[in-house]
Design a protein around this motif. Structure first.
Motif, PDB file in Angstrom:
ATOM      1  N   THR A 128       0.878  -1.169   0.000  1.00  0.00           N
ATOM      2  CA  THR A 128       0.000   0.000   0.000  1.00  0.00           C
ATOM      3  C   THR A 128       0.916   1.220   0.000  1.00  0.00           C
ATOM      4  O   THR A 128       2.104   1.108   0.308  1.00  0.00           O
ATOM      5  CB  THR A 128      -0.923   0.052   1.239  1.00  0.00           C
ATOM      6  N   PRO A 129       0.393   2.392  -0.300  1.00  0.00           N
ATOM      7  CA  PRO A 129       1.270   3.579  -0.328  1.00  0.00           C
ATOM      8  C   PRO A 129       1.927   3.892   1.009  1.00  0.00           C
ATOM      9  O   PRO A 129       3.061   4.378   1.047  1.00  0.00           O
ATOM     10  CB  PRO A 129       0.308   4.707  -0.753  1.00  0.00           C
ATOM     11  N   GLY A 130       1.215   3.617   2.109  1.00  0.00           N
ATOM     12  CA  GLY A 130       1.742   3.986   3.417  1.00  0.00           C
ATOM     13  C   GLY A 130       2.169   2.827   4.284  1.00  0.00           C
ATOM     14  O   GLY A 130       2.323   2.986   5.505  1.00  0.00           O
ATOM     15  N   SER A 131       2.387   1.650   3.707  1.00  0.00           N
ATOM     16  CA  SER A 131       2.811   0.498   4.505  1.00  0.00           C
ATOM     17  C   SER A 131       4.084   0.804   5.286  1.00  0.00           C
ATOM     18  O   SER A 131       5.005   1.448   4.768  1.00  0.00           O
ATOM     19  CB  SER A 131       3.065  -0.713   3.607  1.00  0.00           C
ATOM     20  N   ILE A 132       4.117   0.319   6.517  1.00  0.00           N
ATOM     21  CA  ILE A 132       5.304   0.502   7.341  1.00  0.00           C
ATOM     22  C   ILE A 132       5.725  -0.823   7.960  1.00  0.00           C
ATOM     23  O   ILE A 132       4.926  -1.752   8.104  1.00  0.00           O
ATOM     24  CB  ILE A 132       5.066   1.526   8.468  1.00  0.00           C
ATOM     25  N   ALA A 133       7.003  -0.881   8.314  1.00  0.00           N
ATOM     26  CA  ALA A 133       7.514  -1.901   9.210  1.00  0.00           C
ATOM     27  C   ALA A 133       7.917  -1.196  10.500  1.00  0.00           C
ATOM     28  O   ALA A 133       8.242  -0.009  10.502  1.00  0.00           O
ATOM     29  CB  ALA A 133       8.709  -2.631   8.600  1.00  0.00           C
ATOM     30  N   VAL A 134       7.877  -1.937  11.588  1.00  0.00           N
ATOM     31  CA  VAL A 134       8.198  -1.388  12.903  1.00  0.00           C
ATOM     32  C   VAL A 134       9.398  -2.149  13.455  1.00  0.00           C
ATOM     33  O   VAL A 134       9.370  -3.381  13.562  1.00  0.00           O
ATOM     34  CB  VAL A 134       6.994  -1.519  13.853  1.00  0.00           C
TER      35      VAL A 134
END
Length: 212
Positions: A128-134
């Motif tokens: 997705t455009p705003g996918s993140i990993a933490v």
């Protein structure tokens, strides 16, 4: 459950999609970070309650992080937010697609300190455009990377056959994950079993060639 020096990591799998829900609990403060309130709020509340065993302080949910906006990762978000009053956070470019209000917009490189839990945000564009990993960097052991649907054992996340989206996600995974973190980094994905960067690194050229 992973019992680390400063915190614990507990997880459950929920829904017909086998979504992974993670809770990090600070041993010193009792603060908890929930990653992906995917589904089954009662099971998530049980997970949070079970983590009370991991701290001598009063366990309390301090932040709910959503790795990306897809429906299967947010079905319990509203109920968990309503009952706990915990603030919510997500990648900036996915916030508009999450029906539950997002209190904190996350950007690449952000470092959030939550009462003894320090987490770094890695923006991975493509699933997705705003996918993140933490990222949690354990001072006493390997790092822990919670990747949502951007990285799994055997490949990057689904980009629906879109060559541009695949190239974006692949490049971010290479530059922002594999070039940035060591092989012993533990990968905790949004579905299924985990892996390490070392176990996946040799496959990168194969992933690029096949285009998914």
């Amino acid at each position: 459950m992973r019992d680390l020096n400063a915190l614990t990591v507990r997880s459950i799998s929920v829904s017909e999609m086998s979504n992974n829900v993670y809770v990090l609990t600070s041993k010193s403060s009792g603060a908890q970070v929930l990653i992906d309130a995917a589904d089954d709020a009662p099971a998530i509340f049980t997970l949070l309650e079970d983590a009370q065993k991991d701290t001598s302080a009063i366990a309390r949910l301090a932040l709910i992080i959503t790795t990306h906006s897809h429906w299967d990762h947010v079905r319990a978000l509203g109920e968990v937010r309503e009952l706990t009053k915990a603030p919510t956070a997500a990648g900036l470019d996915d916030i508009a697609d999450i029906a539950v209000p997002t209190d904190i917009a996350l950007h690449h490189g952000d470092v959030r300190s939550i009462d003894g839990i320090e987490l770094e945000v890695i923006h991975l564009r493509g699933h997705t455009p705003g996918s993140i990993a933490v990222l949690y960097r354990d001072p006493y052991g390997p790092a822990h990377l919670f990747t949502g649907d951007s990285l799994f054992p055997g490949g990057v996340g689904n980009t629906n056959g879109d060559a541009v989206r695949f190239a974006s996600l692949y490049n971010d995974i290479v530059i922002r994950v594999f070039d940035y973190l060591p092989d012993d980094t533990l990968v905790h994905p949004g579905h299924g079993a985990g892996t390490t960067l070392g176990a996946e690194r040799s496959k990168l050229s194969e992933w690029k060639q096949r285009g998914w």
